[in-house]
Structures are given as C-alpha cells and as structure tokens.
Design an enzyme around this catalytic site. Structure first.
Site, PDB file in Angstrom:
ATOM      1  N   HIS A  10       0.951  -0.766   0.233  1.00  0.00           N
ATOM      2  CA  HIS A  10      -0.288   0.476  -0.251  1.00  0.00           C
ATOM      3  C   HIS A  10       0.889   1.179   0.356  1.00  0.00           C
ATOM      4  O   HIS A  10       1.911   0.888   0.505  1.00  0.00           O
ATOM      5  CB  HIS A  10      -1.049  -0.075   1.098  1.00  0.00           C
ATOM      6  CG  HIS A  10      -0.241   0.453   2.758  1.00  0.00           C
ATOM      7  ND1 HIS A  10      -0.145   1.054   2.650  1.00  0.00           N
ATOM      8  CD2 HIS A  10      -0.169  -1.004   3.734  1.00  0.00           C
ATOM      9  CE1 HIS A  10       0.298   1.090   4.280  1.00  0.00           C
ATOM     10  NE2 HIS A  10       0.633   0.678   4.540  1.00  0.00           N
ATOM     11  N   ASP A  15       6.432   2.087   7.050  1.00  0.00           N
ATOM     12  CA  ASP A  15       4.833   2.253   7.160  1.00  0.00           C
ATOM     13  C   ASP A  15       4.079   2.994   5.287  1.00  0.00           C
ATOM     14  O   ASP A  15       3.328   3.759   5.459  1.00  0.00           O
ATOM     15  CB  ASP A  15       4.316   2.310   8.106  1.00  0.00           C
ATOM     16  CG  ASP A  15       2.694   1.397   8.169  1.00  0.00           C
ATOM     17  OD1 ASP A  15       2.607   0.630   6.559  1.00  0.00           O
ATOM     18  OD2 ASP A  15       1.901   1.752   9.126  1.00  0.00           O
ATOM     19  N   GLU A  24      -4.989   1.694   2.155  1.00  0.00           N
ATOM     20  CA  GLU A  24      -4.775   0.543   3.498  1.00  0.00           C
ATOM     21  C   GLU A  24      -5.138   1.437   4.582  1.00  0.00           C
ATOM     22  O   GLU A  24      -6.016   0.417   5.363  1.00  0.00           O
ATOM     23  CB  GLU A  24      -3.827   0.112   3.457  1.00  0.00           C
ATOM     24  CG  GLU A  24      -3.624  -0.980   4.113  1.00  0.00           C
ATOM     25  CD  GLU A  24      -2.758  -0.675   5.100  1.00  0.00           C
ATOM     26  OE1 GLU A  24      -3.009  -1.980   6.129  1.00  0.00           O
ATOM     27  OE2 GLU A  24      -2.613  -0.036   5.681  1.00  0.00           O
ATOM     28  N   GLU A  25      -4.734   2.745   4.847  1.00  0.00           N
ATOM     29  CA  GLU A  25      -4.757   2.739   6.746  1.00  0.00           C
ATOM     30  C   GLU A  25      -5.965   3.659   7.098  1.00  0.00           C
ATOM     31  O   GLU A  25      -6.726   3.540   8.291  1.00  0.00           O
ATOM     32  CB  GLU A  25      -4.007   4.690   6.693  1.00  0.00           C
ATOM     33  CG  GLU A  25      -2.432   3.615   6.529  1.00  0.00           C
ATOM     34  CD  GLU A  25      -1.830   3.508   7.354  1.00  0.00           C
ATOM     35  OE1 GLU A  25      -2.426   3.154   8.678  1.00  0.00           O
ATOM     36  OE2 GLU A  25      -0.386   2.653   7.164  1.00  0.00           O
ATOM     37  N   ASP A  45       4.282  -5.393   3.778  1.00  0.00           N
ATOM     38  CA  ASP A  45       3.245  -4.341   4.566  1.00  0.00           C
ATOM     39  C   ASP A  45       4.721  -3.765   5.245  1.00  0.00           C
ATOM     40  O   ASP A  45       4.016  -5.258   6.327  1.00  0.00           O
ATOM     41  CB  ASP A  45       2.134  -4.422   4.874  1.00  0.00           C
ATOM     42  CG  ASP A  45       1.351  -2.904   5.533  1.00  0.00           C
ATOM     43  OD1 ASP A  45       2.658  -2.233   5.404  1.00  0.00           O
ATOM     44  OD2 ASP A  45       0.515  -3.087   6.006  1.00  0.00           O
ATOM     45  N   HIS A  93       3.394   6.122  11.306  1.00  0.00           N
ATOM     46  CA  HIS A  93       2.183   6.406  11.867  1.00  0.00           C
ATOM     47  C   HIS A  93       2.281   8.125  12.436  1.00  0.00           C
ATOM     48  O   HIS A  93       1.514   8.010  13.427  1.00  0.00           O
ATOM     49  CB  HIS A  93       0.583   5.901  12.599  1.00  0.00           C
ATOM     50  CG  HIS A  93       0.450   4.204  11.634  1.00  0.00           C
ATOM     51  ND1 HIS A  93      -0.301   3.946  12.595  1.00  0.00           N
ATOM     52  CD2 HIS A  93       0.580   3.986  10.513  1.00  0.00           C
ATOM     53  CE1 HIS A  93      -1.232   2.042  12.273  1.00  0.00           C
ATOM     54  NE2 HIS A  93      -0.338   3.050  10.731  1.00  0.00           N
TER      55      HIS A  93
END
Length: 210
Positions: free
Chosen positions: A16, A35, A68-69, A96, A173
């Site tokens: 992603h 990520d 995706e998130e 991922d 994140h």
C-alpha cells in the site's frame, strides 16, 4: 505481466502506498518510510526484475493499494471485484513494512491469521531454499493489512512481516517514520527476494490449493 500458457490464472503481489499520522501532538507529516514505503519499494524492484525474466505461465498482477490506513479500502474493492468477476486468483502476496529488523537482522515474522496455510508452507520452502532467514510465527489479532481483504473474499493470501508484531517499528503513523540508523536495507531486500521467488515459483507451476 500476462501469462504465456494460462493467462486466466493470476498471481497477485501488493503493497500500500498511503500513509497516515495518528499522533495527537506535533506535526501531522506522515513520511511513511517503513509503513509502507518499504513494501512499495520492494514491489517496484521485484516488478523490474520480473519484467526481465522469461514470460511466466500464469499472469502476474502488481497492486499498490490506496486507503489501506483508512480500513483496507482499496484492496477491499479490488478483491471484491475479483470475486464478483470469478477471477482465478491463485495466490496473493502482501508486503507491508519490511525496513525495521525489530526481532533481529534476517528474522522475519510470519502472520498466521487471515492468511493461507498453503501459502505459508510455500513461503517457508522458498525461505529454506533461497533466502535463509529465520521465520517466527506471529499473529496480528485482526486484519492488519491488505492480505485480509483477499482472505475475506475466499482467496489465498500470505504476508511476511519485518518482525513479530511486539517488536515492530514503533515510529509508524508518525513524523518519525523515516529512514534512519535503525533502518536496514539488507533486511528489507529479503522481501524483494520473497516477492520475486513467489512470482517465479507460483507463476511457472501448476501449484494450487487442494
């Protein structure tokens, strides 16, 4: 990459390309190096390599998923459409997060939930013969990446991970998800190898789940 003799049979590989910052304070930048810049990069490199190999017997499809998130939205739409069309997706690999060796260099997490035992066995054989990393069984406890979208539609999917989840990169994140001294491109390169070998083995065989 269209298949030579069985183009209707598909091997899918994905990562992603969206990122998100879930911090409560500070900058809302989301560089997403691990990520999932790492898995996306592995997949680009794998596609470049596979384009230079002989045409596979089965079709190879590459996906860089959106959203995706936000809840696996891009892959959910793609997998749902594949099922509705009766598409013969034989196997799916998801990459991922591959850049942070949280469990040690060349120590890989194998996600057991929302994945296919058949494909996990194949990946273990590929690792034993070629990559020779140490693989540890692990569970996310939920559908933690895009492999789960395919699994929910009845397709066989697998996802090797940079570490076991309890020692994964804690900087994701956030604005701290960048390339730094904790990043290991040698570790990440193993996942490019997994992608290339997954495509070559499954794309040039009659292997399928019982």
């Amino acid at each position: 990459i269209p298949g030579k003799s069985r183009p209707e049979e598909v091997i899918a590989l994905g990562a992603h390309f969206d990122s998100v910052n879930q911090s409560f304070f500070g900058s809302k930048k989301a560089p997403g190096a691990d990520d999932d810049g790492s898995g996306s990069g592995n997949l680009i490199e794998a596609a470049k390599i596979l384009k230079s190999t002989p045409q596979p017997q089965r079709t190879l499809e590459f996906y860089w998923y959106a959203a995706e998130e936000s809840g696996l939205l891009g892959s959910a739409e793609i997998a749902k459409e594949a099922k509705a069309q009766g598409k013969k997706v034989i196997a799916v690999l998801q990459l991922d997060m591959t850049l942070y060796p949280g469990s040690g260099e060349q120590v890989i997490g194998m996600v057991n939930d929302f994945t296919s035992p058949w494909l996990r066995d194949i990946l273990l054989q590929i690792n034993q013969l070629y990559v020779k990393a140490k693989i540890l069984n692990d569970e996310c406890g939920y559908g933690c990446s895009d492999h789960a979208s395919w699994h929910r539609q009845g397709f066989h999917a697998v996802t090797p991970f940079e570490a076991v989840t309890k020692t994964m990169n804690s900087a994701i994140h956030s604005e701290r998800d960048v390339i730094n001294s904790s990043s290991s491109f040698e570790h990440s390169n193993s996942f490019t190898k997994y992608a290339v070998l997954f495509a070559l083995v499954l794309g040039n065989s009659d292997l399928r789940p019982d």
